[in-house]
Motif scaffolding. Structure first.
Motif, PDB file in Angstrom:
ATOM      1  N   LYS A  93       3.528   0.847   2.415  1.00 50.55           N
ATOM      2  CA  LYS A  93       2.253   0.874   3.126  1.00 50.55           C
ATOM      3  C   LYS A  93       2.538   1.210   4.589  1.00 50.55           C
ATOM      4  O   LYS A  93       2.927   0.348   5.377  1.00 50.55           O
ATOM      5  N   VAL A  94       2.357   2.476   4.912  1.00 49.07           N
ATOM      6  CA  VAL A  94       2.651   2.949   6.268  1.00 49.07           C
ATOM      7  C   VAL A  94       1.470   2.608   7.168  1.00 49.07           C
ATOM      8  O   VAL A  94       0.342   3.035   6.936  1.00 49.07           O
ATOM      9  N   LYS A  95       1.750   1.831   8.173  1.00 55.64           N
ATOM     10  CA  LYS A  95       0.722   1.465   9.141  1.00 55.64           C
ATOM     11  C   LYS A  95       1.369   1.439  10.518  1.00 55.64           C
ATOM     12  O   LYS A  95       2.100   0.517  10.864  1.00 55.64           O
ATOM     13  N   VAL A  96       1.114   2.485  11.272  1.00 50.31           N
ATOM     14  CA  VAL A  96       1.681   2.613  12.608  1.00 50.31           C
ATOM     15  C   VAL A  96       0.544   2.600  13.615  1.00 50.31           C
ATOM     16  O   VAL A  96      -0.336   3.461  13.586  1.00 50.31           O
ATOM     17  N   THR A  97       0.544   1.619  14.481  1.00 49.72           N
ATOM     18  CA  THR A  97      -0.448   1.516  15.547  1.00 49.72           C
ATOM     19  C   THR A  97       0.303   1.183  16.830  1.00 49.72           C
ATOM     20  O   THR A  97       0.559   0.009  17.128  1.00 49.72           O
ATOM     21  N   ASP A  98       0.654   2.195  17.550  1.00 47.94           N
ATOM     22  CA  ASP A  98       1.429   2.024  18.776  1.00 47.94           C
ATOM     23  C   ASP A  98       0.573   2.371  19.982  1.00 47.94           C
ATOM     24  O   ASP A  98      -0.130   3.385  19.997  1.00 47.94           O
ATOM     25  N   LYS A  99       0.633   1.517  20.974  1.00 48.83           N
ATOM     26  CA  LYS A  99      -0.039   1.763  22.245  1.00 48.83           C
ATOM     27  C   LYS A  99       0.908   1.386  23.373  1.00 48.83           C
ATOM     28  O   LYS A  99       1.543   0.337  23.330  1.00 48.83           O
ATOM     29  N   ALA A 100       0.998   2.263  24.345  1.00 46.97           N
ATOM     30  CA  ALA A 100       1.870   2.004  25.486  1.00 46.97           C
ATOM     31  C   ALA A 100       1.194   2.501  26.757  1.00 46.97           C
ATOM     32  O   ALA A 100       0.593   3.581  26.767  1.00 46.97           O
ATOM     33  N   GLN A 101       1.273   1.699  27.797  1.00 44.17           N
ATOM     34  CA  GLN A 101       0.712   2.079  29.084  1.00 44.17           C
ATOM     35  C   GLN A 101       1.635   1.569  30.176  1.00 44.17           C
ATOM     36  O   GLN A 101       1.850   0.365  30.321  1.00 44.17           O
ATOM     37  N   LEU A 102       2.202   2.473  30.913  1.00 40.97           N
ATOM     38  CA  LEU A 102       3.132   2.137  31.978  1.00 40.97           C
ATOM     39  C   LEU A 102       2.682   2.803  33.263  1.00 40.97           C
ATOM     40  O   LEU A 102       2.352   3.991  33.288  1.00 40.97           O
ATOM     41  N   ASP A 103       2.657   2.034  34.339  1.00 42.58           N
ATOM     42  CA  ASP A 103       2.309   2.548  35.659  1.00 42.58           C
ATOM     43  C   ASP A 103       3.361   2.063  36.651  1.00 42.58           C
ATOM     44  O   ASP A 103       3.560   0.854  36.822  1.00 42.58           O
ATOM     45  N   ASN A 104       4.022   3.002  37.280  1.00 44.35           N
ATOM     46  CA  ASN A 104       5.057   2.677  38.258  1.00 44.35           C
ATOM     47  C   ASN A 104       4.743   3.366  39.577  1.00 44.35           C
ATOM     48  O   ASN A 104       4.397   4.553  39.606  1.00 44.35           O
ATOM     49  N   THR A 105       4.883   2.613  40.655  1.00 46.13           N
ATOM     50  CA  THR A 105       4.679   3.156  41.994  1.00 46.13           C
ATOM     51  C   THR A 105       5.820   2.697  42.890  1.00 46.13           C
ATOM     52  O   THR A 105       6.114   1.498  42.966  1.00 46.13           O
ATOM     53  N   THR A 106       6.459   3.636  43.536  1.00 51.53           N
ATOM     54  CA  THR A 106       7.572   3.336  44.426  1.00 51.53           C
ATOM     55  C   THR A 106       7.324   4.007  45.769  1.00 51.53           C
ATOM     56  O   THR A 106       7.008   5.203  45.824  1.00 51.53           O
ATOM     57  N   LYS A 107       7.479   3.239  46.832  1.00 54.63           N
ATOM     58  CA  LYS A 107       7.285   3.777  48.179  1.00 54.63           C
ATOM     59  C   LYS A 107       8.349   3.196  49.093  1.00 54.63           C
ATOM     60  O   LYS A 107       8.565   1.989  49.125  1.00 54.63           O
ATOM     61  N   ARG A 108       9.012   4.080  49.835  1.00 49.07           N
ATOM     62  CA  ARG A 108      10.070   3.636  50.724  1.00 49.07           C
ATOM     63  C   ARG A 108       9.976   4.410  52.030  1.00 49.07           C
ATOM     64  O   ARG A 108       9.742   5.617  52.022  1.00 49.07           O
ATOM     65  N   SER A 109      10.172   3.700  53.150  1.00 54.01           N
ATOM     66  CA  SER A 109      10.111   4.325  54.465  1.00 54.01           C
ATOM     67  C   SER A 109      11.210   3.738  55.332  1.00 54.01           C
ATOM     68  O   SER A 109      11.491   2.524  55.277  1.00 54.01           O
ATOM     69  N   ARG A 110      11.816   4.594  56.143  1.00 53.89           N
ATOM     70  CA  ARG A 110      12.924   4.150  56.983  1.00 53.89           C
ATOM     71  C   ARG A 110      12.938   4.980  58.258  1.00 53.89           C
ATOM     72  O   ARG A 110      12.793   6.203  58.226  1.00 53.89           O
ATOM     73  N   LYS A 111      13.150   4.297  59.397  1.00 57.58           N
ATOM     74  CA  LYS A 111      13.189   4.975  60.683  1.00 57.58           C
ATOM     75  C   LYS A 111      14.268   4.353  61.546  1.00 57.58           C
ATOM     76  O   LYS A 111      14.325   3.136  61.711  1.00 57.58           O
ATOM     77  N   ASN A 112      15.131   5.189  62.110  1.00 55.08           N
ATOM     78  CA  ASN A 112      16.237   4.729  62.949  1.00 55.08           C
ATOM     79  C   ASN A 112      16.215   5.456  64.284  1.00 55.08           C
ATOM     80  O   ASN A 112      15.804   6.623  64.368  1.00 55.08           O
ATOM     81  N   GLY A 113      16.676   4.783  65.333  1.00 50.98           N
ATOM     82  CA  GLY A 113      16.772   5.382  66.664  1.00 50.98           C
ATOM     83  C   GLY A 113      17.942   4.805  67.431  1.00 50.98           C
ATOM     84  O   GLY A 113      18.164   3.582  67.415  1.00 50.98           O
ATOM     85  N   GLU A 114      18.702   5.655  68.057  1.00 51.88           N
ATOM     86  CA  GLU A 114      19.862   5.238  68.842  1.00 51.88           C
ATOM     87  C   GLU A 114      19.827   5.944  70.193  1.00 51.88           C
ATOM     88  O   GLU A 114      19.670   7.167  70.262  1.00 51.88           O
ATOM     89  N   ASP A 115      19.974   5.148  71.294  1.00 54.13           N
ATOM     90  CA  ASP A 115      20.033   5.683  72.655  1.00 54.13           C
ATOM     91  C   ASP A 115      21.312   5.191  73.321  1.00 54.13           C
ATOM     92  O   ASP A 115      21.686   4.011  73.189  1.00 54.13           O
ATOM     93  N   ALA A 116      21.978   6.071  74.028  1.00 47.61           N
ATOM     94  CA  ALA A 116      23.195   5.697  74.747  1.00 47.61           C
ATOM     95  C   ALA A 116      23.234   6.391  76.105  1.00 47.61           C
ATOM     96  O   ALA A 116      22.864   7.572  76.216  1.00 47.61           O
ATOM     97  N   GLY A 148       7.050   7.742  45.113  1.00 47.60           N
ATOM     98  CA  GLY A 148       7.000   8.189  43.729  1.00 47.60           C
ATOM     99  C   GLY A 148       5.962   7.427  42.934  1.00 47.60           C
ATOM    100  O   GLY A 148       5.802   6.213  43.096  1.00 47.60           O
ATOM    101  N   VAL A 149       5.253   8.140  42.081  1.00 45.44           N
ATOM    102  CA  VAL A 149       4.217   7.544  41.234  1.00 45.44           C
ATOM    103  C   VAL A 149       4.418   8.058  39.813  1.00 45.44           C
ATOM    104  O   VAL A 149       4.556   9.271  39.602  1.00 45.44           O
ATOM    105  N   GLY A 150       4.494   7.152  38.852  1.00 48.44           N
ATOM    106  CA  GLY A 150       4.648   7.532  37.449  1.00 48.44           C
ATOM    107  C   GLY A 150       3.650   6.804  36.567  1.00 48.44           C
ATOM    108  O   GLY A 150       3.324   5.637  36.805  1.00 48.44           O
ATOM    109  N   SER A 151       3.168   7.502  35.555  1.00 47.31           N
ATOM    110  CA  SER A 151       2.181   6.903  34.657  1.00 47.31           C
ATOM    111  C   SER A 151       2.400   7.442  33.246  1.00 47.31           C
ATOM    112  O   SER A 151       2.602   8.645  33.060  1.00 47.31           O
ATOM    113  N   VAL A 152       2.412   6.544  32.253  1.00 46.13           N
ATOM    114  CA  VAL A 152       2.573   6.913  30.850  1.00 46.13           C
ATOM    115  C   VAL A 152       1.498   6.195  30.039  1.00 46.13           C
ATOM    116  O   VAL A 152       1.366   4.973  30.114  1.00 46.13           O
ATOM    117  N   ARG A 153       0.739   6.963  29.287  1.00 45.71           N
ATOM    118  CA  ARG A 153      -0.271   6.399  28.393  1.00 45.71           C
ATOM    119  C   ARG A 153      -0.125   7.071  27.041  1.00 45.71           C
ATOM    120  O   ARG A 153      -0.186   8.283  26.940  1.00 45.71           O
TER     121      ARG A 153
END
Length: 246
Positions: A93-116, A148-153
């Motif tokens: 009796k084959v019964k396949v009911t698959d549901k998947a929902q993935l949401d990924n959000t990644t954000k990165r920021s970096r700032k450097n300063g050097e004075d001499a 970065g933004v990722g989404s799987v449905r």
């Protein structure tokens, strides 16, 4: 090197054209006819078939109690009609009911300063080139940012029954099954293939088993015919998609 690559590409193109010609000849011969069904065959005789090998526990010999008809491991006094030997049939009796929902959000920021800088450089601060000051001899700035933004449905549903054949009995009593079903509707053939390893204990009294209880399950559902042919790219396009790097 370039000549060698061109020779290889030419060979691949020639092979693709030859395969396309063979496929085209077969399709032209069947114009106006419904696709033929596959012949019934022994799954163990199909090219590429390999017996399943899995880790097995030590063999336990059946024991009988004195003056008793009951055998250790039996489930009933009468003969069990459920599949247990090579060649027996079991309905999956084959019964396949698959549901998947993935949401990924990644954000990165970096700032450097050097004075001499230096107010005095051994008295040479007044001899610096025009526009240069001793207080700002070196200045470095860097900024990095990534986002970065990722989404799987995904949603899949399949419900049907298919009879499978026991092709192998493993030393621990588990059964290897394989079944194939073909249904032709007009000019389209739908195929369903089921294979895997099951426990005899999971087979229900009506000789059926749920597909969720199949180990190493292999379930394929697809088709071939006019509709499937229209949905597929041409052979030449598929070859070019593989060869072209852009």
């Amino acid at each position: 090197m370039t000549t060698r690559i061109l020779v290889r590409l030419s060979g691949l193109l020639a092979l693709g054209v030859a395969l396309s010609a063979c496929g085209a000849a077969d399709r032209l011969a069947n114009v106006g006819q419904a696709p033929a069904l596959s012949a019934i065959e022994d799954p163990t005789a199909v090219k590429g078939y390999k017996p399943v090998q899995m880790p097995m526990p030590a063999v336990e010999h059946a024991s009988f109690a004195p003056n008793s008809l009951w055998r250790t491991g039996s489930r009933a006094f009468f003969k069990d009609q459920r599949a247990r030997m090579v060649g027996d049939l079991v309905t999956v009796k084959v019964k396949v009911t698959d549901k998947a929902q993935l949401d990924n959000t990644t954000k990165r920021s970096r700032k450097n300063g050097e004075d001499a800088g230096a107010d005095n450089i051994l008295g040479y601060e007044n001899k610096l080139p025009n526009g240069a000051t001793a207080g700002s001899l070196l200045k470095l700035d860097s900024t990095a940012s990534s986002e970065g933004v990722g989404s799987v449905r995904r949603a899949e549903t399949l419900a049907t029954n298919v009879a499978a054949v026991v092709t192998q009995t493993l030393p621990n009593g588990n059964l290897v099954i394989e079944g194939k079903q073909e249904i032709r509707v007009n000019f389209e053939v739908r195929e369903l293939i089921v294979a895997g390893v099951i426990r005899p204990e999971d087979i229900e009294s009506d000789n059926t088993i749920d597909s969720t209880k199949i180990a190493q399950a292999r379930i394929a559902y697809g088709g071939r015919g006019q509709l499937t042919d229209v949905q597929q790219p041409r052979y030449g396009q598929q070859v070019m998609d593989i060869l072209l790097p852009f």
